[in-house]
Scaffold this active site. Structure first.
Site, PDB file in Angstrom:
ATOM      1  CE  LYS A 245      -3.832  -1.733   2.733  1.00  0.00           C
ATOM      2  NZ  LYS A 245      -4.811  -1.810   1.921  1.00  0.00           N
ATOM      3  NE  ARG A 319     -10.365 -10.426  -0.794  1.00  0.00           N
ATOM      4  CZ  ARG A 319     -10.928  -9.551  -2.006  1.00  0.00           C
ATOM      5  NH1 ARG A 319     -11.187 -10.182  -3.137  1.00  0.00           N
ATOM      6  NH2 ARG A 319     -10.987  -8.251  -1.926  1.00  0.00           N
TER       7      ARG A 319
HETATM    8  N1  BES Z   1      -7.715  -3.714   4.906  1.00  0.00           N
HETATM    9  C1  BES Z   1      -7.808  -3.342   3.693  1.00  0.00           C
HETATM   10  C2  BES Z   1      -9.405  -2.863   3.117  1.00  0.00           C
HETATM   11  C3  BES Z   1      -9.386  -1.446   3.536  1.00  0.00           C
HETATM   12  C4  BES Z   1      -9.476  -0.258   2.847  1.00  0.00           C
HETATM   13  C5  BES Z   1      -9.927  -1.031   5.276  1.00  0.00           C
HETATM   14  C6  BES Z   1      -9.557   1.084   3.385  1.00  0.00           C
HETATM   15  C7  BES Z   1      -9.977   0.100   5.646  1.00  0.00           C
HETATM   16  C8  BES Z   1      -9.976   1.271   4.652  1.00  0.00           C
HETATM   17  C9  BES Z   1      -8.139  -4.688   2.609  1.00  0.00           C
HETATM   18  O1  BES Z   1      -7.240  -5.802   2.969  1.00  0.00           O
HETATM   19  C10 BES Z   1      -7.326  -4.226   1.337  1.00  0.00           C
HETATM   20  O2  BES Z   1      -6.430  -4.054   1.239  1.00  0.00           O
HETATM   21  N2  BES Z   1      -8.304  -4.484   0.282  1.00  0.00           N
HETATM   22  C11 BES Z   1      -8.032  -4.185  -1.122  1.00  0.00           C
HETATM   23  C12 BES Z   1      -8.437  -5.297  -2.040  1.00  0.00           C
HETATM   24  C13 BES Z   1      -8.118  -5.422  -3.294  1.00  0.00           C
HETATM   25  C14 BES Z   1      -6.472  -5.735  -3.534  1.00  0.00           C
HETATM   26  C15 BES Z   1      -8.720  -6.441  -4.200  1.00  0.00           C
HETATM   27  C16 BES Z   1      -8.559  -2.905  -1.362  1.00  0.00           C
HETATM   28  O3  BES Z   1      -9.446  -2.669  -1.047  1.00  0.00           O
HETATM   29  O4  BES Z   1      -7.793  -2.198  -2.282  1.00  0.00           O
HETATM   30 ZN    ZN Z   2      -5.187  -5.652   2.392  1.00  0.00          ZN
END
Ligand code: BES
Ligand code: ZN
Ligand code: ZN
Length: 466
Positions: A245, A319
């Site tokens: 990230k 997930r």
């Molecule tokens: N923990 C994040 C989701 C999240 C985003 C929580 C913003 C709180 C605030 C999750 O693990 C994640 O990174 N999801 C990705 C999924 C994608 C790679 C399909 C996302 O939402 O970008």
């Molecule tokens: Zn994530």
């Protein structure tokens, strides 16, 4: 810090250095009128002079030889009013105050939630204790509000703790504190997790020096006839892994265990309240980091259910951990599951910061949770588990891949989870409302404890004590 006390004394009769007087559209309540009559119409004159009509959260402090009076604007939403009042009171330094309770439970819940602070790591604490007398409240209503608030406070604390402190092991320690309330807590270590065959959970965890923990909780009061199984996402930190990230997105990722915090907070409150139903909780706690041992894009994982998953993005880790937690809950005999997770940024794009996305594999169960959330004052909105998008998760090499394309990201995440639950599942994607980026009526910025009140309301409904 604010403590609530029930009193039968009215605003006019009671004694306190500060009296809070409700104002709605320029009008006082009957108790306020009686007080004003005793003060010879002083309050009305002061309101007229200041042009004060009592918009929601608006206040006017008056000093008199008889004491101080805080005129306070009353909102439709009594919880929010309570929250705003608590924040206004914390800025004044009165050791004691008197307020008309109105609908005491909602006001008390709002007051307690609004008074929350997280200052454990601050050198100077701003806190001054205040005893608030609620005129016309029943002591039982205040007791109930306190027990609910205690669970919400705990959930917020857990989210607000920094990730160097709240490691998976520390989260397990926190869960173990519930044994004092009669909750059985079992903690599986990294070896047990591997031996059980939780290959997806293990893969996410393996990049960190801090070992994972799988937490299993059971609250089973005598005579319980209904059972509810709770699953919470427990990423104590989510860097994204190799699908790293950017810094700004990582800033709130200590809160990626907010689902787990909601499960723990709700179980704490349920035990304090003595709710007559069985609650089970499952939390796969780990960190998602980058290292020479971290999982990769392209890895194929074997989940506890037996299904294999091709990792196409290491940031879609929640997930994977949840797939194993859900399968485990089923093995333990779950009849219905309520799962809470900060799962996707896409849910935040769809519904913003205040509303959680609700997905249900079975309609009745979905509506039950939706209605409970409405009653609890937590915003959720139903989203479709659109089967047509299931094919986005097809993998050329494994049973599934862990991401779809950019579109409908919250839905494909929910479809992925649904692959691992055969019993009715409600998935609440709380990525938006779990973490507040700025202060709000019911608390400061940071963890909100979202989900605790909804879970408790669902539990009460099942137990038949709603
Ligand atoms: N923990 C994040 C989701 C999240 C985003 C929580 C913003 C709180 C605030 C999750 O693990 C994640 O990174 N999801 C990705 C999924 C994608 C790679 C399909 C996302 O939402 O970008
Ligand atoms: Zn994530
Ligand atoms: Zn995550």
């Amino acid at each position: 810090m604010i403590t609530l006390h029930a009193t039968e004394a009215t605003l006019a009769e009671g004694k306190a250095p500060l009296k809070v007087v409700w104002v709605r559209r320029g009008e006082l309540t009957p108790q306020g009128e009686a007080l004003d009559a005793r003060l010879g119409g002083f309050l009305r004159r002061a309101m007229a002079e200041a042009g004060f009509r009592g918009e929601a959260g608006e206040s006017l402090l008056l000093a008199t030889p008889e004491g101080h009076f805080l005129l306070f604007g009353l909102d439709e939403d009594l919880r929010a009013t309570g929250g705003r009042l608590a924040q206004a009171l914390s800025k004044l330094s009165f050791p004691e105050a008197l307020v008309e309770a109105l609908e005491a439970y909602s006001l008390a819940e709002g007051l307690l939630l609004g008074a929350y602070r997280f200052d454990r790591y601050k050198g100077s604490k701003e806190e001054k204790p205040m005893a608030l007398q609620l005129s016309g409240a029943r002591p039982e209503e205040l007791e109930r509000a306190k027990k609910v608030a205690e669970g919400v406070y705990w959930a917020r604390d857990l989210v607000n703790e920094p990730p160097n402190v709240l490691t998976p092991e520390a989260l397990a320690e926190a869960a173990l504190s519930l044994t004092a309330l009669g909750v059985e807590v079992e903690v599986l270590d990294e070896e047990a997790i591997r031996a059980l065959g939780m290959g997806a959970f293990w893969a996410v965890a393996q990049g960190s020096e801090n070992p994972p923990r799988f937490l299993q909780l059971r609250y089973a009061p005598e005579g319980a006839r209904q059972r509810l199984d709770l699953v919470g996402k427990g990423l104590t930190f989510d860097s994204g892994g190799y699908s790293l990230k950017p810094t700004e997105s990582m800033a709130t990722m200590k809160g990626d265990m907010a689902g787990a915090a909601a499960v723990l907070g709700a179980m704490k409150s349920a035990a304090l309240l003595g709710l007559p139903l069985e609650l089970r909780g499952y939390i796969a706690a780990c960190e998602n980091l980058v290292s020479g041992r971290a999982y990769r894009v392209g890895d194929v994982l074997k989940t506890l259910s037996g299904k294999t998953v091709e990792v196409m993005n290491t940031d879609a880790e929640g997930r994977l951990t949840l797939a194993d937690a859900l399968a485990y809950a089923e093995r333990q005999g779950a009849e219905r599951i309520l799962e809470l997770s900060t799962l996707t940024g896409a849910a935040v794009v769809a519904l913003g910061e205040e509303v959680a996305a609700l997905f249900a594999t079975e309609e009745t169960w979905g509506r039950q949770v939706e209605e409970a959330a409405r009653r609890a004052g937590e915003k959720v909105w139903p989203m479709p588990l659109e089967k047509a998008y299931r094919e986005k998760l097809k993998s050329p090499v494994a049973d599934l891949k862990n991401v779809g394309d950019r579109n409908g990201g919250a839905i494909t995440a929910a479809l992925f989870l649904a692959e691992f639950a055969r019993v009715p599942l409600v998935h609440l994607d709380i990525a938006g409302p779990a973490f507040a980026k700025k202060a709000h009526a019911l608390g400061p910025e940071g963890g909100t404890g979202f989900g605790v009140r909804t879970v408790l309301q669902v539990a009460q409904g099942l137990a038949g004590v709603a």
